[in-house]
Enzyme design. Structure first.
Site, PDB file in Angstrom:
ATOM      1  CG  ASP A  31      97.529 -16.197 -92.616  1.00 44.69           C
ATOM      2  OD1 ASP A  31      96.865 -16.209 -91.564  1.00 44.69           O
ATOM      3  OD2 ASP A  31      97.791 -17.236 -93.267  1.00 44.69           O
ATOM      4  CG  HIS A 215      92.672 -24.373 -85.930  1.00 40.18           C
ATOM      5  ND1 HIS A 215      93.873 -23.775 -85.579  1.00 40.18           N
ATOM      6  CD2 HIS A 215      91.888 -23.369 -86.428  1.00 40.18           C
ATOM      7  CE1 HIS A 215      93.813 -22.480 -85.868  1.00 40.18           C
ATOM      8  NE2 HIS A 215      92.621 -22.209 -86.377  1.00 40.18           N
ATOM      9  CD  GLU A 218      87.058 -23.245 -88.150  1.00 37.03           C
ATOM     10  OE1 GLU A 218      86.809 -22.108 -88.577  1.00 37.03           O
ATOM     11  OE2 GLU A 218      88.197 -23.753 -88.171  1.00 37.03           O
ATOM     12  CG  ASP A 320      89.187 -17.615 -87.152  1.00 32.06           C
ATOM     13  OD1 ASP A 320      90.350 -18.045 -86.956  1.00 32.06           O
ATOM     14  OD2 ASP A 320      88.383 -18.200 -87.894  1.00 32.06           O
TER      15      ASP A 320
END
Length: 380
Positions: A31, A215, A218, A320
């Protein structure tokens, strides 16, 4: 703790076309990789209002919104892309174009991560969303093969860390392990939502011998990384850039080499990650835009990627979100060449790091490594 020397890289020219080099993409959100023109067409079909209906202007809006230094605002841009990915046809088209764009950038192996739970607004089931994305992937692979090129792509089925569907999405991923799914991830707002939230789901995945990339490191720091490794059994860290918080560097001038010589001391967590080859899925431009590297600076040249690479971490380079950051994998490599003067050997090492960390059977990883190595050798 580990202490060792670290030196700035030596200058080198890169007299070749980076786009033509075979690449491996491990951290690329479905997306976050739509074509602006496709967003406009799909939005018109469903009556979704966009900031602009001009492809150039819309692309600029996404980039400007993402370049804010805030992960929260960065994630808000996905309201528009997710909105047009709620039907079988929309998902299939987006997946097909996503893979076609990877192939055009020289990617020969890619993993597409996305969260099926975000694509149920128009009545699709979780299984139907995965089937639609897989259909688009397979269409693109066939088209790439017909053009005389090659690409292999797997799905990373992702659960949203602020929601409560971790177990359900983990079971979905395992259900499709022989139909396109190669791994599991959690994504979304990292700070305040540790991987331990889904400890049961990660235990289930471990029992099913299904790999995870999480993840971590970050928007949150070492605690998040620790939880990813312990609670999530992560084999790779999505971003993971803030592992550098567990590294101390003391610089002193080295007049003989006309460079700064640093003594690097690794803490127990960073030593664990490095010594066991846990891959870092670093995304230079995105890390800069979201403020993930704010502790080190506000430019790519200050990104700790070079420190991590030179001290032996399994560093991989990724995009990313290609739409939001306005990048390709080739342009990310070009940034690193300009910032750190990397040469062909450096780019090969980074690419092989990614190939060796791919969620593929050993034999396929070895074949991928051989293919990439042969392509680089041909340039010498």
């Amino acid at each position: 703790m580990t202490t060792e020397a670290f030196a700035n890289p030596v200058s080198a020219d890169v007299p070749f076309d980076i786009r033509s080099l075979p690449k491996v993409s491990l951290h690329d959100h479905l997306d976050g990789g739509l074509r602006p023109a496709t967003i406009i067409e799909l939005a018109e079909e469903i009556g979704h209002q966009l900031p602009s209906t001009d492809p150039v202007a819309l692309g600029a809006w996404f980039r400007d919104s993402a370049d804010s230094g805030s992960l929260v605002r960065y994630l808000e841009t996905f309201d528009h892309t997710v909105a047009v990915m709620q039907t079988r046809a929309g998902l299939q088209r987006v997946a097909r174009e996503f893979v076609e764009d990877l192939a055009d950038d020289g990617v020969v192996y890619g993993e597409v991560r996305w969260a099926p739970e975000q694509h149920l607004a128009k009545g699709l089931s979780l299984d139907e969303t995965v089937e639609a994305v897989q259909a688009g992937i397979e269409e693109a692979i066939a088209a790439v093969e017909e053009s005389g090129r090659h690409i292999q792509v797997g799905q990373l089925i992702t659960a949203m860390r602020h929601a409560d569907r971790g177990q359900e999405i983990a079971e979905l991923a395992v259900r499709f392990r022989d139909r396109g799914a190669v791994g599991f991830d959690i994504a979304g707002a990292e700070d305040g939502f540790l991987p331990s939230r889904f400890a049961g789901a990660f235990t289930y995945l471990a029992e099913q011998n299904f790999p995870t990339t999480i993840h971590a490191g970050e928007a949150a720091g070492l605690e998040s990384i620790q939880s990813a490794l312990v609670d999530g059994r992560a084999l790779r860290l999505g971003h993971g850039v803030r592992i550098a918080e567990d590294i101390e560097v003391e610089f002193s001038p080295d007049e003989a080499n006309e460079a700064d010589l640093g003594m690097v001391t690794l803490g127990h967590l960073s030593s664990w990650v490095r010594d066991r080859g846990i891959a870092l899925e670093l995304c230079p431009s995105s890390n800069l835009q979201t403020g993930a590297i704010a502790a080190w600076g506000d430019s790519v040249e200050q990104h700790p990627i070079d420190l991590l690479f030179q001290t032996g971490f399994r560093v991989t380079v990724n995009t990313d979100n290609r739409l939001m950051s306005g990048v390709t994998l080739s342009s990310e490599f070009e940034l690193l060449v300009e910032a750190f003067e990397y040469d062909l050997d450096d780019l090969l090492a980074l690419t092989l790091n990614a190939a060796e960390a791919a969620f593929l059977p050993l034999e396929e990883r070895e074949a991928l490594v051989d293919y990439i190595t042969e392509a680089y050798t041909a340039l010498r």
